[in-house]
Enzyme design. Structure first.
Site, short mmCIF file in Angstrom:
data_model
loop_
_atom_site.label_atom_id
_atom_site.label_comp_id
_atom_site.label_asym_id
_atom_site.label_seq_id
_atom_site.Cartn_x
_atom_site.Cartn_y
_atom_site.Cartn_z
N ASP A 101 -1.41 17.86 2.62
CA ASP A 101 -1.38 16.86 3.64
C ASP A 101 -2.29 17.53 4.79
O ASP A 101 -1.75 17.14 6.01
CB ASP A 101 0.14 16.64 4.21
CG ASP A 101 0.76 15.67 3.02
OD1 ASP A 101 -0.06 15.10 2.38
OD2 ASP A 101 2.05 15.80 2.78
N LYS A 108 -18.13 22.04 2.19
CA LYS A 108 -18.42 23.64 1.84
C LYS A 108 -19.69 23.73 2.33
O LYS A 108 -20.99 23.03 2.19
CB LYS A 108 -18.24 24.10 0.39
CG LYS A 108 -18.04 25.51 0.39
CD LYS A 108 -16.35 25.79 0.93
CE LYS A 108 -16.05 27.12 0.54
NZ LYS A 108 -14.33 27.12 0.39
N SER A 364 -6.37 26.56 9.74
CA SER A 364 -7.31 26.08 10.46
C SER A 364 -7.20 24.62 11.12
O SER A 364 -7.53 24.38 12.18
CB SER A 364 -8.49 25.88 9.45
OG SER A 364 -9.35 26.89 9.29
N1 GLU Z 1 -12.81 29.01 3.18
C1 GLU Z 1 -11.33 28.76 3.29
C2 GLU Z 1 -10.85 27.75 1.94
O1 GLU Z 1 -11.71 28.11 0.84
C3 GLU Z 1 -11.11 28.02 4.24
C4 GLU Z 1 -11.51 26.59 4.82
C5 GLU Z 1 -10.98 26.01 6.15
O2 GLU Z 1 -10.33 26.82 6.78
O3 GLU Z 1 -11.66 25.07 6.50
O4 GLU Z 1 -10.17 27.23 1.72
#
Ligand code: GLU
Length: 473
Positions: A101, A108, A364
């Site tokens: 959620d 990516k 994040s």
């Molecule tokens: N690279 C991380 C992932 O694969 C973090 C992605 C993010 O925090 O936006 O979940």
């Protein structure tokens, strides 16, 4: 394109898992296709002048789903990266956000180069140049697309991205929210660095707390005392191993690309990390047995295996030799679809990546919220809560006639710091999502595993968004 084992490509694997779960829904084919495909793929090349001379590097940003904005996902720095991989990882971000959620679509990015071959100044130049390409095409922005660290990148690169974006957008008050995973002094949030590892620990702990599931696996309830193998001692693997060890699990093996080490009595994660920093290798750690073929470490005796390095580590080639009863996917896509079938036949529980490593993007999201509100979590209410607790303590003292000691008072009457709020939000998110997925699994005996249940949870949430937006009837 199939890999060397003639298994499906990474994106094909993700889509095969999607299709397996989609069978349990009644959504129209068109809607499922809209959810599954990548909405936008930006593939580009850009020139840079590094200390090696002029070079042309390849970059990508894949935006998988616009059902919620901004889209979100890390940027991978790797010379092995390809477009299929970026698409697979972007798709996983969409499903990951839905499962926990977090109100974002998935994305990516990647730059095809090995940062270890370049100086810090070169990496900065490449990062800033890549960012300006994203700005040029509107592939970055607080309400558009918000990158974060991934394999090969860290908070250092995120600070450069934020600075480049702010430079191109003077006066934009929310500019810092264009990227997450920044250093705390540059608008980052406390707890983001360890968030993925901590989330893995919360998810694993929740799974191990269920006595019925543990009995079915022939295991006792609880994480404490369980033998754990961790592949990858990077940010994710290190923190996952450390939090599991602190909770009483025994880390019997740690694997890195240069080799693995094994000690059935347990390895101290910090001591191993220091040893690796000092000697440049995980091998040769006092008291442990060296395993030069790192992949073999995955097949050692243990209860829990945490692959926290890269994708496609457990394949149909080695799956039958894996002894773990629980595979806790710290990395994205470490188990191929063929390998998973073998594991499920053996009765292994696979806790899927799209749920288990969602702690990173969850925190994040908290960082993004902090940047938009321009205030540190806890700043407005810490003192207020502290004095409210203090008043309660005083009322208890008056009615019981027993004064609290200074130690008791400072422990109980404490307002939350930012890190307390972040960790509690993460714990709540991981625990709630696990139970949601488990309930879906239990609701229909035909649903074979937690991954299918997690996909089902994600597909239904995304489908609801599309239907409510009127994009699909
Ligand atoms: N690279 C991380 C992932 O694969 C973090 C992605 C993010 O925090 O936006 O979940």
């Amino acid at each position: 394109m199939p890999n060397s084992n003639q298994e499906l490509s990474f994106f094909e694997n993700v889509n095969r898992n999607f299709d397996r779960a989609a069978q349990f829904t009644s959504h129209p084919k068109g809607l499922l296709e809209q959810i599954k495909g990548c909405n936008s793929v930006y593939s580009f090349q850009f020139p840079v002048r590094t200390s090696k001379g002029f070079e042309v590097l390849h970059g990508w940003r894949v935006e998988h789903s616009y059902h919620k904005l901004p889209v979100k996902g890390g940027i991978r720095y790797s010379e092995m990266v390809n477009e299929d991989e970026v698409k697979a990882l972007a798709a996983l971000m969409t499903y990951k956000c839905a499962v926990v959620d977090v109100p974002f679509g998935g994305a990516k990015g990647a730059i095809k180069f090995n940062p270890r071959d370049y100086s810090q100044m070169d990496v900065e130049l490449i990062t800033r140049r890549y960012t300006s390409e994203l700005i040029r095409k509107n592939y970055i922005g607080p309400g558009v697309d918000v990158p974060a660290p991934d394999y090969g990148s860290s908070s250092r690169e995120m600070a450069w991205i934020a600075d480049t974006y702010a430079t191109f957008n003077p006066g934009k008050i929310d500019a810092l929210a264009c990227v997450t995973g920044k250093p705390v002094a540059e608008g980052g949030v406390r707890g983001r660095t360890e968030a993925t590892g901590r989330g893995i620990f919360y998810g694993l702990r929740e799974a191990c707390e269920n006595s019925e599931d543990m009995r079915r696996l022939g295991l006792t309830q609880g994480l404490a005392g369980k033998k754990v193998i961790v592949q990858g001692l990077g940010n994710v693997g290190y923190h996952a191993a450390k939090f599991c060890q602190e909770a009483g699990a025994v880390i019997v093996a740690l694997a890195e690309y240069e080799g693995a080490i094994y000690n059935p009595k347990g390895l101290d994660v910090d001591a191993v990390a220091n040893h690796r920093k000092e000697t440049g290798s995980i091998l040769g750690f006092p008291g442990a047995t060296d395993i030069t073929n790192s992949r073999q470490a995955l097949e050692l005796e243990c209860e829990i295996l945490i692959p926290a390095a890269l994708e496609e580590q457990i394949t149909k080639e080695n799956a039958s030799r894996i002894k773990a009863k629980i595979i806790a996917e710290g990395a994205n896509g470490p188990t191929t679809a063929d390998a998973e079938e073998i594991l499920l036949q053996k009765g292994v529980m696979v806790i899927p990546d799209m749920y288990l490593n969602a702690g990173g993007v969850t925190v994040s999201y908290f960082e993004w919220l902090k940047n938009l509100s321009h205030v540190r979590f806890g700043r407005m209410d810490k003192r207020f809560e502290q004095s409210a607790f203090d008043r309660i303590l005083r009322a208890v003292e008056e009615s019981t006639g027993r004064p609290f000691s200074d130690f008791e008072r400072s422990r109980i009457a404490k307002g939350p710091d930012e890190i307390d709020i972040v960790n509690s939000g993460l714990e709540e998110t991981m625990t709630t999502a696990y139970n949601q997925i488990r309930e879906i699994l239990k609701s229909n005996s035909k649903i074979p595993d937690l991954r299918t249940a997690a996909f089902l949870s994600a597909i239904n949430k995304i489908a609801t968004a599309y239907i409510e937006l009127g994009i699909f009837p």
